[in-house]
Motif scaffolding. Structure first.
Motif, PDB file in Angstrom:
ATOM      1  N   UNK A  59      19.525  14.621  -2.692  1.00 36.20           N
ATOM      2  CA  UNK A  59      20.074  13.591  -3.566  1.00 36.20           C
ATOM      3  C   UNK A  59      20.312  12.302  -2.789  1.00 36.20           C
ATOM      4  N   UNK A 115      18.945  10.847  -0.061  1.00 36.23           N
ATOM      5  CA  UNK A 115      17.861   9.893   0.188  1.00 36.23           C
ATOM      6  C   UNK A 115      17.192   9.462  -1.101  1.00 36.23           C
ATOM      7  N   UNK A 116      17.298  10.307  -2.152  1.00 36.47           N
ATOM      8  CA  UNK A 116      16.688   9.924  -3.429  1.00 36.47           C
ATOM      9  C   UNK A 116      17.499   8.822  -4.108  1.00 36.47           C
ATOM     10  N   UNK A 117      18.858   8.816  -3.871  1.00 40.54           N
ATOM     11  CA  UNK A 117      19.670   7.736  -4.440  1.00 40.54           C
ATOM     12  C   UNK A 117      19.106   6.388  -4.033  1.00 40.54           C
ATOM     13  N   UNK A 149       9.417   9.864   5.711  1.00 43.62           N
ATOM     14  CA  UNK A 149       9.524   9.516   4.293  1.00 43.62           C
ATOM     15  C   UNK A 149       9.898   8.050   4.135  1.00 43.62           C
ATOM     16  N   UNK A 150       9.366   7.416   3.121  1.00 42.09           N
ATOM     17  CA  UNK A 150       9.697   6.018   2.850  1.00 42.09           C
ATOM     18  C   UNK A 150      10.203   5.891   1.436  1.00 42.09           C
ATOM     19  N   UNK A 151      11.121   4.939   1.263  1.00 40.94           N
ATOM     20  CA  UNK A 151      11.590   4.630  -0.085  1.00 40.94           C
ATOM     21  C   UNK A 151      11.396   3.137  -0.285  1.00 40.94           C
ATOM     22  N   UNK A 152      10.616   2.778  -1.343  1.00 42.26           N
ATOM     23  CA  UNK A 152      10.344   1.371  -1.656  1.00 42.26           C
ATOM     24  C   UNK A 152       9.780   0.653  -0.427  1.00 42.26           C
ATOM     25  N   UNK A 174      16.253   5.322  -3.767  1.00 41.83           N
ATOM     26  CA  UNK A 174      15.169   4.835  -4.620  1.00 41.83           C
ATOM     27  C   UNK A 174      15.670   4.166  -5.885  1.00 41.83           C
ATOM     28  N   UNK A 175      16.929   4.388  -6.246  1.00 43.31           N
ATOM     29  CA  UNK A 175      17.428   3.845  -7.502  1.00 43.31           C
ATOM     30  C   UNK A 175      18.433   2.714  -7.281  1.00 43.31           C
ATOM     31  N   UNK A 207      17.628   4.925 -14.746  1.00 40.62           N
ATOM     32  CA  UNK A 207      17.251   6.345 -14.652  1.00 40.62           C
ATOM     33  C   UNK A 207      18.346   7.154 -13.960  1.00 40.62           C
ATOM     34  N   UNK A 208      18.928   6.541 -12.964  1.00 40.71           N
ATOM     35  CA  UNK A 208      19.979   7.223 -12.210  1.00 40.71           C
ATOM     36  C   UNK A 208      21.211   7.423 -13.099  1.00 40.71           C
TER      37      UNK A 208
END
Lengths: 184, 467
Positions: free
Chosen positions: A36, A38-40, A79-82, A42-43, A171-172
């Motif tokens: 969660x 690292x996924x946060x 891993x990369x985000x944006x 992205x939002x 989305x979040x």
């Protein structure tokens, strides 16, 4: 202070030891939280001044849980985000918060006073603060993990996010359990 | 020209059939093309549509997958209720487990869900289309969206075909209306010309004219037809005039012929009456002539029989001369009467069966005294077997009498020999009577004239014979 720090470390170690020895559900819970976290990223949209350059990494600051920091490091490797790489930074109590991180996770093992201080320090800065307090999100916490009946959920405070000049994607918000609206 | 395929008698029907067939052919080809195009487009559109749908769901469900919100994923899938063609939907997590499902018909079709996420892409089979889409965010595979939809090709084809049919029928209706107008425009002037032509043929009235209503070929036809009629009318008039002239001439000729015929009949009648008068005259004459002559002959005979008294030699000789001359005169008169009768066609032949010997003997008996007085021998050679012939007794007797009489007349001394016999030539059975004398004879060049009518052998030869 040295004692306290040492105590925290010991406590953390003990906690991590305890958690490692915990039943599998605790391990699973940590894994879920890691994902969660690292996924946060992205939002979340950080203000432009949060990064020095477009390729600057997103720094994930972990306070209180070394095991979780370890796992997070493994998870974000490569891993990369944006378009930005992810980096994990372990935070001790009372660490300087000047440009410390973009996401700040405060484990429930951190003492409320320290946690309060961290949050207070982060307030007004572009930092996504994440806590895990079952009693409810403290002031300054944008996302607060909550133990649901069967799975891990989280609440969002848009007011806190606004104070830190962060905007969260809808989305979040949809996935969140509760969303506290912005201050009128 | 008659086509065996279209035995249509009228141009109207031919035009109608032509327009109809053309329209049907065009509609068929166009409809078929549209149909094939639509079926292909429909499949492609359905695949694209479903792929877009899957991508949208994937996008909306990314957060749900990331934050393990199955309820949200289920809610997202439940929106598919707005798309009734989608029968099944599922979202799989990266490990292949089913994360969320949707079934249009409830649990019945849920059993058809693939237990593992299918390979990304679209598959069309058996009225169904399956699309599966991998959800990737920031390079991380979050899961797979699977959509299973109905592809009602048959129903679509059926509805499309029915729409095509309806459209075609409407187009046919329009083309039929158009062909009605067309045939009216084309056939009406033609029918009119045909009507005029029929009228001309039936009534032989060349003064009627077709109306020229159009400026096209039919108009030209009407004009040409009218010109032809004018020509025919003119010629018919000329023919009629000449026929009238001919009739007049004929009538004139007939009148003249009748006149002439009447004249001829009149003269014929006159001639006939003249002929009748002549016959009566001749009959009367012969009687008038024979009565005194018979008296002369009778009384001379009486004198010569010395019934009134004796005669001296000189008297007797002269009386005999008188008797001979009178008899000769009687014979001449009889001959003359015969000729007159033959000429008038009054001689009637009465055929009967008679025996030749009897006739010849009878004639010779009557001539015997004459021959003996001239010192001639009269001989007859007659076969013992009777020769019967069917002929006119009087005519045969006359012929034999003439020939034998002449032979005696022109023979000074010697004999006259008469022969009778049969002579058969082929299948014809003939009787031959021949006369032979020792007189002067007849020259060969005169033989042909011998049996010609009213001909006499040269007088000189006769005179000579008298000598």
């Amino acid at each position: 202070l040295g004692f306290r720090r040492a105590l925290i470390l010991v406590l953390l170690a003990a906690t991590s030891h305890c958690m490692a020895a915990e039943e599998p559900s605790a391990t699973l819970e940590r894994r879920v939280k890691v994902a969660f976290l690292y996924r946060f990223a992205g939002y979340v949209e950080w203000p432009v001044d949060a990064f020095a350059s477009p390729k600057d990494p997103i720094v994930l600051g972990i306070a209180g849980d070394e095991v979780m920091a370890d796992e997070l490091e493994v998870a974000v490797a490569g891993r990369e985000v944006a378009g930005r790489p992810l980096r994990v930074r372990r935070l001790g109590a009372g660490v300087a918060f000047e440009r410390c991180c973009h996401v700040l996770f405060i484990d429930r093992s951190v003492a409320p006073a320290d946690s309060q201080a961290m949050l207070a320090h982060a307030e007004g800065r572009p930092v996504l603060t994440v806590t895990e307090l079952d009693a409810g999100a403290p002031r300054g916490s944008i996302i607060n993990f909550a133990r649901g009946t069967d799975r891990i959920r989280f609440d969002i405070s848009l007011a806190a996010a606004e104070r830190n000049r962060l905007s969260l994607r809808s989305q979040l918000l949809v996935v969140a359990r509760n969303v506290t609206p912005k201050a009128p | 020209m008659r086509s065996p395929l279209l035995p249509l008698r009228s141009i109207r029907h031919k035009l109608f059939a032509g327009v109809l067939l053309t329209s049907i052919a065009a509609l068929l080809v166009a409809g078929l093309g549209l149909f094939v195009y639509d079926v292909r487009t429909y499949r492609e559109a359905a695949a694209t549509d479903l792929a877009v749908e899957a991508e949208l769901i994937g996008h909306a469900t990314a957060a749900a997958l990331q934050f393990h919100d199955k309820a949200l994923a289920g809610t997202n899938l439940a929106f598919l209720r707005a798309r009734p063609t989608i029968r099944l939907a599922a979202i799989y997590d990266p490990s292949g487990g089913v994360f969320a499902t949707y079934a249009r018909d409830g649990g019945a079709s849920a059993a058809e869900l693939p237990s593992l996420p299918p390979v990304p892409g679209s598959r069309i089979a058996d009225e169904r289309i399956d699309v599966s889409h991998r959800i990737v965010v920031d390079g991380e595979v979050l899961g797979t969206v699977y959509l299973g939809a109905d592809l009602p090709m048959y129903r679509r084809a059926l509805s499309y075909a029915s729409i095509l049919l309806a459209t075609s029928l409407a187009a046919l209706g329009v083309s039929v209306a158009f062909s009605q107008w067309l045939q009216r425009a084309i056939t009406r002037p033609l029918v009119q010309i045909a009507g005029v032509a029929r009228e001309v043929v039936q009534r032989r009235d060349y003064s009627v004219r077709a109306q020229r209503t159009t400026e096209d070929e039919i108009g030209t036809l009407a004009e040409a037809f009218n010109n032809m009629l004018s020509e025919i009318e003119q010629r018919t008039k000329a023919l009629q005039a000449s026929a009238d002239e001919n009739a007049r001439l004929n009538a004139d000729l007939e009148r003249r012929v009748a006149e002439r015929t009447a004249q001829l009949e009149e003269s014929n009648r006159l001639l006939e009456s003249a002929s009748r008068a002549k016959d009566q005259f001749l009959a009367g004459m012969s009687h008038e002539l024979r009565t005194p002559l018979n008296a002369v002959i009778g009384f001379t005979g009486t004198l010569l029989m010395k019934l009134p008294g004796p005669l001296n030699q000189e008297q007797e000789k002269q009386l005999r001369t008188v008797q001979g001359s009178a008899r000769h005169l009687l014979a001449l008169i009889n001959d003359l009467l015969d000729v007159a009768r033959i000429e008038a066609g009054k001689v009637e032949l009465v055929p009967e069966v008679c025996v030749c010997q009897e006739i010849v003997e009878d004639v010779l008996a009557s001539l015997r005294p004459q021959a003996e007085s001239r010192g001639l021998e009269l001989v007859a050679s007659l076969p013992a077997e009777e020769i019967p012939v069917r002929t006119d007794r009087r005519a045969l007797r006359q012929i034999v009498l003439n020939l034998a009489g002449n032979a005696i007349k022109f023979t000074d001394k010697g004999y006259v020999h008469v022969r009778l016999g049969r002579r058969d030539a082929g299948d014809r059975r003939l009787v031959e009577i021949s006369f032979e004398d020792t007189g002067v004879g007849i020259r060969p060049e005169d033989h042909d004239k011998l049996f010609a009518a009213f001909s006499q052998v040269d007088a000189s030869s006769r005179r000579r014979s008298w000598r």
